[in-house]
Design a protein around this motif. Structure first.
Motif, mmCIF file in Angstrom:
data_model
loop_
_atom_site.group_PDB
_atom_site.id
_atom_site.type_symbol
_atom_site.label_atom_id
_atom_site.label_comp_id
_atom_site.label_asym_id
_atom_site.label_seq_id
_atom_site.Cartn_x
_atom_site.Cartn_y
_atom_site.Cartn_z
ATOM 1 N N LEU A 129 4.422 3.088 1.091
ATOM 2 C CA LEU A 129 5.574 2.503 1.766
ATOM 3 C C LEU A 129 5.543 2.653 3.281
ATOM 4 O O LEU A 129 6.324 1.996 3.980
ATOM 5 C CB LEU A 129 6.872 3.151 1.247
ATOM 6 C CG LEU A 129 7.218 2.886 -0.223
ATOM 7 C CD1 LEU A 129 8.385 3.761 -0.656
ATOM 8 C CD2 LEU A 129 7.555 1.418 -0.442
ATOM 9 N N PRO A 182 5.127 2.053 6.930
ATOM 10 C CA PRO A 182 4.926 0.740 7.549
ATOM 11 C C PRO A 182 3.777 0.665 8.534
ATOM 12 O O PRO A 182 3.260 -0.415 8.801
ATOM 13 C CB PRO A 182 6.264 0.477 8.250
ATOM 14 C CG PRO A 182 6.809 1.843 8.535
ATOM 15 C CD PRO A 182 6.364 2.712 7.391
ATOM 16 N N LEU A 192 2.926 -1.593 0.579
ATOM 17 C CA LEU A 192 4.341 -1.895 0.371
ATOM 18 C C LEU A 192 5.164 -1.652 1.631
ATOM 19 O O LEU A 192 6.392 -1.660 1.588
ATOM 20 C CB LEU A 192 4.904 -1.036 -0.775
ATOM 21 C CG LEU A 192 4.219 -1.200 -2.140
ATOM 22 C CD1 LEU A 192 4.871 -0.289 -3.172
ATOM 23 C CD2 LEU A 192 4.270 -2.655 -2.611
ATOM 24 N N GLY A 218 5.773 -3.500 4.110
ATOM 25 C CA GLY A 218 6.589 -4.630 4.523
ATOM 26 C C GLY A 218 7.975 -4.645 3.904
ATOM 27 O O GLY A 218 8.864 -5.359 4.402
ATOM 28 N N LEU A 219 8.182 -3.882 2.847
ATOM 29 C CA LEU A 219 9.506 -3.834 2.225
ATOM 30 C C LEU A 219 10.524 -3.110 3.099
ATOM 31 O O LEU A 219 11.729 -3.351 2.975
ATOM 32 C CB LEU A 219 9.414 -3.131 0.854
ATOM 33 C CG LEU A 219 8.586 -3.836 -0.222
ATOM 34 C CD1 LEU A 219 8.482 -2.956 -1.464
ATOM 35 C CD2 LEU A 219 9.197 -5.187 -0.578
ATOM 36 N N GLY A 220 10.035 -2.213 3.956
ATOM 37 C CA GLY A 220 10.954 -1.459 4.807
ATOM 38 C C GLY A 220 11.804 -0.463 4.044
ATOM 39 O O GLY A 220 12.939 -0.180 4.427
ATOM 40 N N TRP A 221 11.256 0.094 2.972
ATOM 41 C CA TRP A 221 12.020 0.999 2.119
ATOM 42 C C TRP A 221 11.860 2.463 2.477
ATOM 43 O O TRP A 221 12.601 3.300 1.949
ATOM 44 C CB TRP A 221 11.610 0.808 0.659
ATOM 45 C CG TRP A 221 12.151 -0.430 0.038
ATOM 46 C CD1 TRP A 221 12.877 -1.406 0.657
ATOM 47 C CD2 TRP A 221 12.009 -0.831 -1.332
ATOM 48 N NE1 TRP A 221 13.200 -2.399 -0.231
ATOM 49 C CE2 TRP A 221 12.682 -2.077 -1.458
ATOM 50 C CE3 TRP A 221 11.386 -0.279 -2.443
ATOM 51 C CZ2 TRP A 221 12.742 -2.761 -2.675
ATOM 52 C CZ3 TRP A 221 11.438 -0.953 -3.647
ATOM 53 C CH2 TRP A 221 12.114 -2.184 -3.765
ATOM 54 N N SER A 240 14.765 5.400 2.592
ATOM 55 C CA SER A 240 15.950 4.626 2.237
ATOM 56 C C SER A 240 16.336 4.920 0.792
ATOM 57 O O SER A 240 15.591 5.556 0.040
ATOM 58 C CB SER A 240 15.695 3.120 2.408
ATOM 59 O OG SER A 240 14.772 2.670 1.435
ATOM 60 N N GLN A 282 16.492 2.738 -1.534
ATOM 61 C CA GLN A 282 15.583 2.016 -2.416
ATOM 62 C C GLN A 282 14.347 2.850 -2.752
ATOM 63 O O GLN A 282 13.873 2.845 -3.885
ATOM 64 C CB GLN A 282 15.146 0.695 -1.765
ATOM 65 C CG GLN A 282 16.242 -0.356 -1.683
ATOM 66 C CD GLN A 282 17.068 -0.225 -0.418
ATOM 67 O OE1 GLN A 282 17.049 0.810 0.239
ATOM 68 N NE2 GLN A 282 17.794 -1.280 -0.089
ATOM 69 N N LEU A 325 13.254 4.073 -6.468
ATOM 70 C CA LEU A 325 11.913 3.776 -6.954
ATOM 71 C C LEU A 325 11.203 5.044 -7.415
ATOM 72 O O LEU A 325 10.592 5.079 -8.495
ATOM 73 C CB LEU A 325 11.101 3.088 -5.856
ATOM 74 C CG LEU A 325 9.621 2.812 -6.172
ATOM 75 C CD1 LEU A 325 9.493 1.898 -7.383
ATOM 76 C CD2 LEU A 325 8.914 2.219 -4.963
#
Length: 234
Positions: A85, A87, A96, A98-101, A104, A106, A110
């Motif tokens: 995740l 970035p 992943l 690009g999800l900006g999670w 967070s 989210q 997950l």
């Protein structure tokens, strides 16, 4: 002992006064637990039925993988998700990213879903394997489709399946390692489990004990539900 008693006193004051931070954190913890368990159930129940009822090439490897995943350290899972995740890095960031999670809610959901998923799959497979094969053969003889036979097995093994979901719920709310890596210990994404680390930071003993008391109460309810299910099954 004096520090512990003082923390208990502060915790009781926070609980009975309806402290806003404590209430929001508890509700957020419940949200993460239930959402993670629901997502794990949507994926895990069909996989558990497949492993428990069907024979196919690679079934043993797949079953071994989920059983092994039961022992995955939450911190290790958190580190893997962090790499996926993140970035930006010298390697160009995770796939992943690009999800900006990262950091967070989210990411927390997950992580907890991935921790709960092996529990749902492995325990569901074990539960449906206990259903008498003659019952499913009779259903086949009467023309029941594979999906109807799977639904029959799920219904007959419902006590074990519900126990699997409750166990997954307890893990989703209680495991803290991955949360501390991909989520946030404090702020908008604070969970009761993550906030417990404030016990060792000093100055927030009351909140830490309050969070621990609330979590203990939740886990007692879950344990009572499991015990009731076991008694009913017996």
């Amino acid at each position: 002992m004096e520090q512990l008693l003082d923390g208990l006193r502060q915790a009781l004051e926070l609980i009975f006064s309806g402290d806003r931070q404590l209430l929001e954190t508890t509700l957020r913890t419940l949200r993460v637990g239930f959402e993670s368990t629901l997502l794990a159930a949507l994926v895990g129940l069909p996989l558990g039925l497949l492993l428990g009822l069907r024979s196919f090439r690679g079934r043993g490897v797949l079953a071994w993988a989920f059983n092994a995943a039961l022992r995955t350290p939450p911190v290790a899972l958190g580190l893997i998700l962090w790499l996926l995740l993140w970035p930006d890095s010298r390697w160009g960031g995770g796939p992943l990213g690009g999800l900006g999670w990262i950091y967070s809610m989210q990411a927390i959901i997950l992580a907890q879903t991935l921790l709960a998923l092996p529990i749902v799959v492995a325990l569901t497979a074990t539960a449906v394997q206990s259903v008498p094969g003659t019952l499913l053969e009779q259903a086949r003889a009467f023309g029941a489709s594979p999906w109807r036979r799977a639904a029959l097995a799920l219904r007959e093994a419902r006590v074990g399946v519900i126990a699997a979901l409750l166990t997954a719920l307890g893990t989703a709310m209680g495991a803290v390692g991955a949360i501390l890596v991909v989520g946030a210990s404090f702020g908008d994404a604070t969970l009761a489990t993550a906030a417990l680390q404030s016990w060792g930071m000093g100055g927030q003993d009351g909140l830490a004990v309050a969070y621990g008391t609330v979590l203990l109460g939740i886990f007692v309810v879950i344990a009572a539900a499991l015990t009731a299910l076991q008694g009913r099954r017996a």
